[in-house]
Design an enzyme around this catalytic site. Structure first.
Site, short mmCIF file in Angstrom:
data_model
loop_
_atom_site.label_atom_id
_atom_site.label_comp_id
_atom_site.label_asym_id
_atom_site.label_seq_id
_atom_site.Cartn_x
_atom_site.Cartn_y
_atom_site.Cartn_z
N LYS A 72 0.85 -1.19 0.00
CA LYS A 72 0.00 0.00 0.00
C LYS A 72 0.89 1.24 0.00
O LYS A 72 1.88 1.30 0.73
CB LYS A 72 -0.90 -0.04 1.24
N GLU B 257 -20.23 -4.02 9.72
CA GLU B 257 -21.10 -3.15 10.51
C GLU B 257 -22.27 -3.92 11.10
O GLU B 257 -22.68 -3.68 12.26
CB GLU B 257 -21.61 -1.99 9.65
N ARG C 168 -25.53 -0.27 6.57
CA ARG C 168 -25.36 -1.73 6.47
C ARG C 168 -26.02 -2.48 7.63
O ARG C 168 -26.28 -3.66 7.54
CB ARG C 168 -23.86 -2.06 6.50
#
Ligand SMILES: Cc1ncc(C[n+]2csc(CCOP(=O)(O)OP(=O)(O)O)c2C)c(N)n1
Length: 653
Positions: A285, A378, A406
């Protein structure tokens, strides 16, 4: 438009075909430079995009896009994809109002096959596309590109369960950089690390033969394929031990996600294999920029920076790093919760992979074993909080407003229906700015206020937020939620000592007209109270007596206060930074209907359409929620209902 050398020649991925490896590598460098230049000015998801430059080039090189479908997960890593698919000229407008989106959008490009912004959707959507393709009898390929962080989300497993059963031809690329926003944690992340560190070879020969049998091509190509595959097979095959193999999905990898030649080779090998394949790609990353490689977490996204020093510069005045002495709402939430947790050891906090974003990293530094990071999950965050509350804990679930969507059923079915004392801290409520419609937190009031037994509050400033955090901690009767925006608080003084609690369901009168009659009352919710006060001043200067009330609670509403205002004022105006359908204004209007209100009401907030990206100030202006816009709309309503006001008093046209 930035200076480009290669990219101006690449008007579509077709222009990549046949280019030499060195040229592809030059294009990768140029892409990184342009992403850095643009993000330094506009902000954006910098580190995720830098990590997939080679992978994106290799995908567009080896596949036939857009006929072959690329389905990106989260979509925050698609800057290279945008640059290669005809958007290099407009890339400087990334995330700006009327500019190109920071996420794939179907209406932006035929290469953006699926719109996204929330995590863990790619495998599911790609499966849907593969099934549709098969029904139509077509032959295009379908590829889902999903991060290891996104793989902590339950939707991925629902999709994998279905993929492994139906076994359509499709490729899933696992882009594994070991990072979610923070370092990825959880059992699945541990499994991926096991796969990377324990490449097992025991079945490679059979696997190679099996793979070759499944390649439809004939003749020399198969021979080439078999020779190259034999050469690289040792590094590619991890048989049976993977969760994917056990689900009926062929696992290949791990491969180096920055080795362009290797990536192209493997993609050309696997693109026509039969059945579902998962290719495990290791990436770094933030690759290619010193600062983001060293600290990918803080470079996940940013609001601008100096390229030479890596120093962060906030391009959005009024948020994050501007006004250094004023805390953010996020900081106020986290510090207050930490303070309260000192005295109440039942308090625990839950985050869905956003410890830093929600400020709960502060809480975790003080109470390392009282923060649960459940991954990008979530629904599970809320359901597990319900379980904790059953057993006497006082869980505080801190999730961004748009991601809490969600967990809608869990809030209803698992928490509220059982009247469990779970606290919901909804960060990034209201408009978030440049991330646009996938991230604006504008639906929470509508989706929360219709749930029985749930208390819903919104603070107008940091002092009120402290009190709401304390109010929720002291509230034992059931679930309770508070919503607060991204960025800096107002900068009001904060009372010393432990925060006082607020009586549930009580509003707060902020100003009443002094020497004028009571004509207009603005009933506001949340920090938009600042704009309400400024609008009242403008109206007052035009001779229109205007009061401002911070209602604080959407549920329960302060009905006695409403009745009083309805008697005293001619026009009641509700003001919110959330969607009008089902929102706070609707709640007030429903209540006014019940008290037989015969005067006039005006609801101001966000209209029934998608709110695009742009700075929060710009979006407020465009939607008439800035002080002048508010004053103007109130004056228009006065003109409409009480015509006499019209000519004598002109406000801010
Ligand atoms: C449903 C949902 N919850 C939270 C987020 C916030 N979020 C954006 S990216 C991200 C981490 C994604 O990690 P990964 O998939 O590994 O991609 P990477 O950024 O590492 O490339 C999170 C938690 C989101 N986009 N959607």
């Amino acid at each position: 438009m930035q200076e480009t050398t290669w990219l101006k020649k690449i008007t579509s991925p077709k222009d990549l075909k046949g280019l030499r490896l060195e040229t592809l590598e030059s294009i990768a460098s140029e892409i990184r430079r342009i992403i850095a230049q643009t993000c330094s000015r506009n902000g954006g998801h910098f580190a995720p995009s830098l990590g997939v430059v080679e992978l994106t080039i290799a995908l567009h090189y080896a596949l036939n896009t857009p006929e072959d479908r690329l389905v990106w997960d989260v979509g925050h890593q698609t800057y290279s994809h945008k640059l290669l698919t005809g958007r290099a000229q407009s890339f400087h407008t990334l995330r700006l109002a009327d500019g190109i989106s920071g996420f794939p959008r179907r209406n932006e490009s035929p290469y953006d096959n699926f719109g996204v912004g929330h995590a863990s959707t790619a495998i599911s959507a790609a499966l849907g596309m593969a099934l549709a393709r098969d029904r139509r009898g077509e032959k295009n390929r379908v590829v889902a590109i999903c991060g290891d962080g996104a793989m902590t989300g339950g939707l991925c497993y629902e999709a994998l369960n279905n993929v492994g059963y139906l076994r359509p031809d499709m490729l899933i690329i696992l882009n594994d950089n070991k990072m979610s926003i923070s370092p990825n944690i959880g059992a699945i992340s541990r499994h991926f690390n096991f796969l990377i560190t324990n490449q097992i070879y025991n079945r490679s020969k059979e696997t190679a033969e099996d793979l070759m049998n499944r390649v439809p091509a004939v003749g020399k190509r198969v021979v080439d394929f078999s020779q190259r595959l034999e050469r690289s097979i040792k590094n590619l095959i991890v048989p049976e031990e993977t969760i994917f193999e056990k689900m009926g999905i062929r696992y290949l990898g791990p491969v180096d996600g920055h080795d362009m030649a290797g990536l192209i080779e493997i993609l050309e090998h696997v693109r026509d294999l039969k059945g579902p394949i998962l290719l495990h790609v290791k990436t770094t990353k933030g690759k290619g920029y010193e600062y983001s490689e060293l600290d990918p977490e803080s470079w996940h996204s940013n609001y601008g920076f100096k390229i030479s020093t890596g120093e962060k510069v906030d391009v959005n005045p009024g948020s994050e790093s501007s006004a250094p002495l004023v805390p953010t709402y996020t900081e106020v939430f986290s510090e207050t919760l930490t303070e309260l947790a000192e005295k109440d050891d039942r308090i625990v906090a839950i985050t869905a992979a956003m410890a830093k974003g929600t400020g709960l990293d502060t809480f975790a530094r003080r109470f390392p074993d009282r923060l649960y990071d459940v991954g990008i999950a979530e629904s599970h965050a809320v359901c597990s909080a319900a379980g904790m509350a059953c057993e006497g804990l006082r869980p505080v679930v801190a999730i961004y407003s748009s991601f809490m969507q969600r967990a809608f059923d869990q809030i209803i079915h698992d928490v509220a229906l059982q009247k469990l004392p779970v606290t919901f801290a909804l960060d990034r409520a209201g408009l978030v700015g440049d991330d646009g419609p996938t991230h604006h937190g504008v639906f929470d009031i509508a989706y929360l206020r219709m749930i029985p037994d749930l208390v819903v509050m919104a603070p107008r400033d940091e002092e009120q937020l402290r009190r709401m955090v304390a109010t929720a901690a002291a509230y034992e009767d059931g679930p309770i939620a508070y919503r607060y925006p991204r960025g800096k608080a107002v900068g009001v003084p904060v009372e010393a000592g432990p925060p006082a609690t607020i009586e549930i369901g009580t509003g707060d009168i902020l100003s009443e007209p002094q020497e004028m009659g009571k004509k207009v009352a603005i009933l506001s919710l949340g920090p938009i109270a600042t704009n309400a006060l400024a609008a009242a001043k403008i109206l007052g200067q035009a001779g229109i007596g205007t009061g401002v009330v911070d209602m604080r609670f959407v549920k329960p509403l302060d009905r006695p206060l409403l009745s009083r205002l309805a008697q005293e004022y001619d026009l009641l105006v509700t003001l919110e930074d959330s969607c009008l359908p089902g929102g706070f204004g609707s709640a007030v209007n429903e209540a006014l209907g019940e008290i037989d209100f015969h005067k006039r009401a005006l609801t101001l907030g966000l209209p029934d359409r998608w709110i695009e990206q742009g700075s929060v100030e710009e979006l407020f202006l465009r939607n008439g929620l800035d002080p002048r816009g508010i004053a103007r709309q109130i004056e228009e309503a006065l003109e409409k209902h009480f015509g006499a006001w019209s000519s004598a008093h002109t406000v801010a046209k």
